[in-house]
Design a protein around this motif. Structure first.
Motif, PDB file in Angstrom:
ATOM      1  N   GLU A  69       0.924  -1.177   0.264  1.00 58.20           N
ATOM      2  CA  GLU A  69      -0.254  -0.192  -0.285  1.00 58.20           C
ATOM      3  C   GLU A  69       0.296   0.831   0.050  1.00 58.20           C
ATOM      4  O   GLU A  69      -0.034   2.625  -0.512  1.00 58.20           O
ATOM      5  N   LEU A  70       2.228   0.946   0.483  1.00 56.34           N
ATOM      6  CA  LEU A  70       2.460   2.558   0.489  1.00 56.34           C
ATOM      7  C   LEU A  70       4.706   1.923  -0.185  1.00 56.34           C
ATOM      8  O   LEU A  70       4.642   0.989  -0.259  1.00 56.34           O
ATOM      9  N   ASP A  71       4.644   3.350  -1.193  1.00 56.85           N
ATOM     10  CA  ASP A  71       5.908   3.180  -1.624  1.00 56.85           C
ATOM     11  C   ASP A  71       6.800   3.791  -1.475  1.00 56.85           C
ATOM     12  O   ASP A  71       8.089   3.658  -2.017  1.00 56.85           O
ATOM     13  N   PHE A  72       7.131   4.889  -0.204  1.00 58.41           N
ATOM     14  CA  PHE A  72       8.166   5.467   0.628  1.00 58.41           C
ATOM     15  C   PHE A  72       8.308   5.830   2.020  1.00 58.41           C
ATOM     16  O   PHE A  72       6.668   5.994   2.040  1.00 58.41           O
ATOM     17  N   ALA A  73       8.851   5.581   2.446  1.00 61.00           N
ATOM     18  CA  ALA A  73       8.661   5.217   3.551  1.00 61.00           C
ATOM     19  C   ALA A  73      10.626   6.008   4.094  1.00 61.00           C
ATOM     20  O   ALA A  73      11.362   5.764   4.153  1.00 61.00           O
TER      21      ALA A  73
END
Length: 528
Positions: A254-258
């Protein structure tokens, strides 16, 4: 999860950046290719404890707002990535020149640029932007302190007349206080911007803003750079409340960058092996240190400050924070910056020496003080606390987010504020002066947690800054001497030059980390 290049969804975690591209639900299994059509109605998950976005006024935004502003606004010049030449490249200005005495800078502006409100970009916009920054005098507005007047001989030319030489090419590339805004918004107050007002020229415009919930950016069709059809055309920012949720969403696709502000080092290490994710570790322009308040006994005693510098477990902190990828600080200026002190700091972890210095200061039985720190700095704080206890010093740990600590210690100047405070100092102008400014009461008194006030230091740093345009070698000698004043006075405990760490989806291309702008993602350049 079906995703295409036409939409981007970004999630902000407690003021730290986490990104989910092309929608955030339904969930795709990690490693599944991104396919399908994304509708604009799909939004990301919200965390109840997050309540608002940070300041969006480009004249006062001073923390992580660049992640948004860097896609909505643009600067006259831009810093290149470290090691690339030239160091400063065109932005809204295409070329520039400086007089031999360093007092007059002339910039030629890019033509055919429009603001999101339809206004043409001209020299008058540059003049009104800088004058608004000077008038409001917030965040890093000090970067314009040498600007005496601004001339606009024609719509495509702007001339800065200075009272002393200053690096205006670097100044106008700053991540703070250099975003050029429409002159139609020059009389707007911060409330207008924080309600979703948009006055930029960037590839994306603010299309929707729901305070405390989400912001939607959509591509600006009239962007001067043009559109090929491969770019993301929508960006949705939302708030999420905790690191655990962010990690779970990364694993789920669901997320692509952190960034490292959003995840613990342990979480980043555990995600490093995921097939659909890549760990990026690059040297950063930020440094990490602990301010020591000169007004607070016994920290007002130089022997005590020196003892604290020798009591700090540098190697243990380096090994156990930032995935072990940080480097020992040489002082206030990171080693990646031209003009840093090439000599290592003399302070090493030496409890025996620290105890002897405390005894010399009349504190053989130790003392007690408090330190404020951010949640992600707990490992460092506890390592130091344990070592101090061995020499009879009790360190009370007071965890709070940085802006809360800043309000308590600097705005309210509460007597109950901790005597020591950690800070991660990122640059505005890339150069030694920005790292010395927090110790200069005449320049940035609102950020000088140590209340270090040394006229000789102030004068030396200011002299170096003036020389930097016309005689870089002489300027660097003075910058290094100023850094050694801070070292010898133990104005702070300089811990490390921090790396930039992030986790990114492996199917994204076009993102080259640029530590000059923190974790700002230039979505116009990113492709899937």
């Amino acid at each position: 999860m079906n995703r295409t290049k036409s939409s981007v969804c970004l999630i902000l975690l407690l003021g730290s950046l986490v990104l989910a591209l092309a929608g955030c639900a339904p969930v795709r299994p990690a490693g599944t290719p991104s396919t399908g059509v994304i509708t604009s109605e799909r939004i990301a998950r919200q965390a109840a404890e997050s309540t608002t976005f940070a300041d969006l006024d480009p004249a006062s935004a001073c923390v992580t707002q660049a992640w948004v502003l860097g896609n909505v606004y643009e600067t006259l010049t831009r810093y290149n990535t470290p090691g690339a030449e030239p160091f400063i490249v065109p932005g809204l200005a295409t070329e520039w020149s400086v007089s031999e005495d360093g007092l007059t800078w002339t910039f030629k502006l890019r033509e055919g640029v429009k603001f999101h409100d339809g206004t043409d970009f001209t020299s008058e916009a540059v003049k009104s932007t800088v004058e608004r920054n000077q008038e409001l005098n917030t965040c890093s507005a000090y970067i314009y302190s040498a600007v005496e007047s601004i001339e606009t001989p024609d719509p495509a030319t702007v001339v800065f007349n200075l009272s002393a030489p200053a690096p205006m090419d670097a100044t106008l590339a700053s991540v703070f206080n250099a975003w050029i805004m429409s002159p139609a918004a020059a009389d707007k107050d911060s409330a207008w911007f924080n309600d979703g007002g948009d006055a930029g020229t960037g590839p994306y415009r603010i299309a929707q803003y729901e305070p405390g919930q989400r912001m939607v950016l959509e591509r600006f069709d009239d962007y001067w750079g043009g559109w090929t059809g491969d770019e993301f055309d929508k960006v949705v920012y939302e708030l999420i409340g905790d690191m655990t949720t962010a990690e779970q969403m990364l694993r789920a696709g669901e997320l692509d960058f952190a960034s490292s502000r959003a995840l613990s080092p342990e979480q980043m290490a555990s995600l490093d092996g995921e097939d659909a994710l890549d760990l990026i570790a690059t040297p950063g322009y930020g440094n990490w240190y602990i301010f020591l308040d000169y007004r607070r006994a016994p920290l007002d005693n130089p022997l005590v400050r020196e003892a604290l510098a020798y009591s700090f477990p540098y190697d243990a902190v380096l090994a156990n924070t930032n995935m072990g990828k940080g480097t020992r600080a040489h002082g206030a200026v990171p080693a990646i910056v031209d003009g840093h002190d090439p000599e290592p700091l003399p302070y090493t972890f030496d409890l025996e020496k620290a105890a002897a210095l405390l005894a010399e200061a009349g504190l053989a039985d130790g003392f007690e003080f408090s330190m404020g720190f951010d949640p992600e700095e707990r490992t460092m704080a506890e390592l130091w606390q344990a070592e101090l206890a061995k020499i009879g010093v009790k360190l009370n740990l007071e965890q709070a987010d940085f802006m809360t600590r800043w309000e308590t210690a600097m705005v309210s100047d509460s007597p109950d504020a901790p005597a020591a405070n950690t800070i991660f100092w990122g640059p505005d102008i890339i150069g030694p002066y920005t790292y010395l400014a927090p110790f200069n009461m005449a320049v940035l008194p609102d950020w000088n947690f140590s209340r270090y006030d040394n006229p000789a230091f102030n004068a030396l740093a200011d002299e170096a800054n003036v020389l930097a345009v016309t005689d870089r070698e002489a300027a660097n000698a003075k910058f290094i001497a100023a850094q050694r004043m801070l070292r010898d006075d133990v104005a702070a405990i300089f811990i490390m030059d921090k790396p930039d760490l992030s986790v990114i989806a492996s199917d994204l291309t076009g993102y080259t980390p640029n530590p000059a702008y923190g974790f700002t993602i230039p979505w116009y350049e990113v492709r899937r």
